[in-house]
Design a protein around this motif. Structure first.
Motif, PDB file in Angstrom:
ATOM      1  N   LEU A  82       0.646  -1.294   0.283  1.00 57.25           N
ATOM      2  CA  LEU A  82       0.007   0.133   0.333  1.00 57.25           C
ATOM      3  C   LEU A  82       0.987   1.344  -0.142  1.00 57.25           C
ATOM      4  O   LEU A  82       0.541   2.087  -1.027  1.00 57.25           O
ATOM      5  N   TRP A  83       1.660   1.776   1.194  1.00 57.79           N
ATOM      6  CA  TRP A  83       3.192   2.373   1.181  1.00 57.79           C
ATOM      7  C   TRP A  83       3.864   2.166  -0.615  1.00 57.79           C
ATOM      8  O   TRP A  83       3.615   3.564  -0.880  1.00 57.79           O
ATOM      9  N   ASP A  84       3.832   1.416  -1.073  1.00 59.71           N
ATOM     10  CA  ASP A  84       4.362   1.464  -2.252  1.00 59.71           C
ATOM     11  C   ASP A  84       3.729   1.974  -3.426  1.00 59.71           C
ATOM     12  O   ASP A  84       4.351   3.228  -4.379  1.00 59.71           O
ATOM     13  N   SER A  85       2.680   1.647  -3.383  1.00 62.44           N
ATOM     14  CA  SER A  85       1.569   1.852  -4.360  1.00 62.44           C
ATOM     15  C   SER A  85       1.281   3.593  -4.063  1.00 62.44           C
ATOM     16  O   SER A  85       1.189   4.554  -5.257  1.00 62.44           O
ATOM     17  N   VAL A  86       1.507   3.794  -2.942  1.00 65.93           N
ATOM     18  CA  VAL A  86       0.837   5.689  -2.733  1.00 65.93           C
ATOM     19  C   VAL A  86       1.932   6.161  -3.264  1.00 65.93           C
ATOM     20  O   VAL A  86       2.553   7.040  -3.970  1.00 65.93           O
ATOM     21  N   LYS A  87       2.864   5.962  -3.240  1.00 65.34           N
ATOM     22  CA  LYS A  87       4.208   6.632  -2.849  1.00 65.34           C
ATOM     23  C   LYS A  87       5.113   6.785  -4.590  1.00 65.34           C
ATOM     24  O   LYS A  87       4.798   7.667  -5.134  1.00 65.34           O
ATOM     25  N   LYS A  88       4.006   5.606  -5.454  1.00 68.01           N
ATOM     26  CA  LYS A  88       4.543   5.307  -7.233  1.00 68.01           C
ATOM     27  C   LYS A  88       2.818   6.381  -7.623  1.00 68.01           C
ATOM     28  O   LYS A  88       3.085   6.408  -8.893  1.00 68.01           O
ATOM     29  N   GLN A  89       2.165   6.744  -6.772  1.00 74.27           N
ATOM     30  CA  GLN A  89       1.053   7.490  -7.662  1.00 74.27           C
ATOM     31  C   GLN A  89       0.209   6.618  -8.207  1.00 74.27           C
ATOM     32  O   GLN A  89       0.143   6.259  -9.540  1.00 74.27           O
ATOM     33  N   SER A  90       0.148   5.144  -8.005  1.00 74.55           N
ATOM     34  CA  SER A  90      -0.361   4.190  -9.102  1.00 74.55           C
ATOM     35  C   SER A  90      -2.122   4.755  -8.858  1.00 74.55           C
ATOM     36  O   SER A  90      -2.659   5.130  -8.111  1.00 74.55           O
ATOM     37  N   SER A  91      -2.468   3.300  -9.822  1.00 76.17           N
ATOM     38  CA  SER A  91      -4.151   3.671  -9.581  1.00 76.17           C
ATOM     39  C   SER A  91      -5.031   4.338  -8.271  1.00 76.17           C
ATOM     40  O   SER A  91      -4.125   3.322  -7.768  1.00 76.17           O
ATOM     41  N   ASN A  92      -5.714   4.534  -8.461  1.00 71.73           N
ATOM     42  CA  ASN A  92      -6.294   4.801  -7.264  1.00 71.73           C
ATOM     43  C   ASN A  92      -7.316   3.443  -7.152  1.00 71.73           C
ATOM     44  O   ASN A  92      -7.773   2.632  -5.858  1.00 71.73           O
ATOM     45  N   PHE A  93      -7.603   2.807  -8.106  1.00 71.31           N
ATOM     46  CA  PHE A  93      -8.561   1.279  -8.292  1.00 71.31           C
ATOM     47  C   PHE A  93      -7.325   0.518  -7.664  1.00 71.31           C
ATOM     48  O   PHE A  93      -8.148  -0.276  -6.110  1.00 71.31           O
ATOM     49  N   LEU A  94      -6.247   0.249  -7.631  1.00 73.28           N
ATOM     50  CA  LEU A  94      -5.035   0.225  -7.043  1.00 73.28           C
ATOM     51  C   LEU A  94      -4.434   0.324  -5.225  1.00 73.28           C
ATOM     52  O   LEU A  94      -4.881  -0.582  -4.435  1.00 73.28           O
ATOM     53  N   ILE A  95      -4.663   1.400  -5.449  1.00 75.95           N
ATOM     54  CA  ILE A  95      -4.718   1.431  -3.447  1.00 75.95           C
ATOM     55  C   ILE A  95      -5.694   0.952  -3.125  1.00 75.95           C
ATOM     56  O   ILE A  95      -5.794   0.708  -1.552  1.00 75.95           O
ATOM     57  N   VAL A  96      -7.305   1.516  -3.298  1.00 77.92           N
ATOM     58  CA  VAL A  96      -8.709   1.119  -3.182  1.00 77.92           C
ATOM     59  C   VAL A  96      -8.612   0.144  -2.489  1.00 77.92           C
ATOM     60  O   VAL A  96      -8.715  -1.097  -1.293  1.00 77.92           O
TER      61      VAL A  96
END
Length: 203
Positions: A82-96
């Motif tokens: 989760l932290w890595d996905s937010v840091k990389k500005q991944s899709s909101n679909f992935l973060i949620v």
């Protein structure tokens, strides 16, 4: 989505999950059907899961401890994802999706780690919170399930054995639902969830 919003989603799911579990544990007797019928196809029924999904257990004296420790390692990995996905500005679909999976996994870990020492048993009685006679020990708690959706009950045709059958007969909790929704998002919105992060596009 920011990390703060992702954590807020995790916390909200955890609060809802634990409130529902504590309420059911302190108001329901284990396995008594029809205690609350929300509808003919939706009931609240207290059961406790000794192991993994669908009641699967790891045999042996240390099976439950191994399972709980494995869950702790797994949730640590999901938290990093989760932290890595937010840091990389991944899709909101992935973060949620990852936030929901993290919340669900952590919700069931709370049961496994703490419930054995803060509750007494629910067999033939309503459990007491913060009891002086706990039913288990640290890391040996049982996961509380209560959501039951017997959408259809009846006898199967003779060519299918003619036995009594219930659809859907699994009993689960809000943490399980969060995990399923998270995994469902990853499957249904796979391309959008795993699209190239914004930071990589700008590189």
């Amino acid at each position: 989505m920011s990390l703060k919003k992702a954590y807020l989603l995790v916390i909200l799911v955890l609060i809802a999950d634990q409130i529902s579990k504590i309420y059911v544990k302190t108001h329901f007797i284990y396995g008594e059907i029809d205690q609350i019928n929300v509808a003919s196809w939706f009931k609240l029924l207290l059961i406790e899961n000794e192991g993994m999904a669908w009641g699967v257990e790891i045999p042996g004296t240390y099976g439950k401890l191994i399972l709980t420790l494995f869950r702790l390692v797994a949730v640590s990995g999901i938290a990093w994802w989760l932290w890595d996905s937010v840091k990389k500005q991944s899709s909101n679909f992935l973060i949620v999706a990852v936030a929901l999976i993290l919340a669900g996994a952590f919700g069931n870990i709370i049961d496994s780690v703490f419930y054995g020492v803060i509750f007494d048993h629910s067999h033939g009685q309503v459990a007491t919170l913060f009891t002086d006679q706990p039913y288990g020990t640290w890391f040996h708690g049982k996961v509380v399930d209560m959501l039951y959706f017997p959408i259809w009950e009846g006898n199967l045709p003779s060519w299918l054995g003619g036995k009594r059958f219930t659809f859907f007969n699994a009993i689960f909790n809000l943490a399980d639902m969060a995990i399923c929704v998270g995994v469902g998002i990853l499957i249904v919105f796979n391309k959008r969830a795993f699209e190239t992060p914004e930071l990589e596009k700008q590189a």
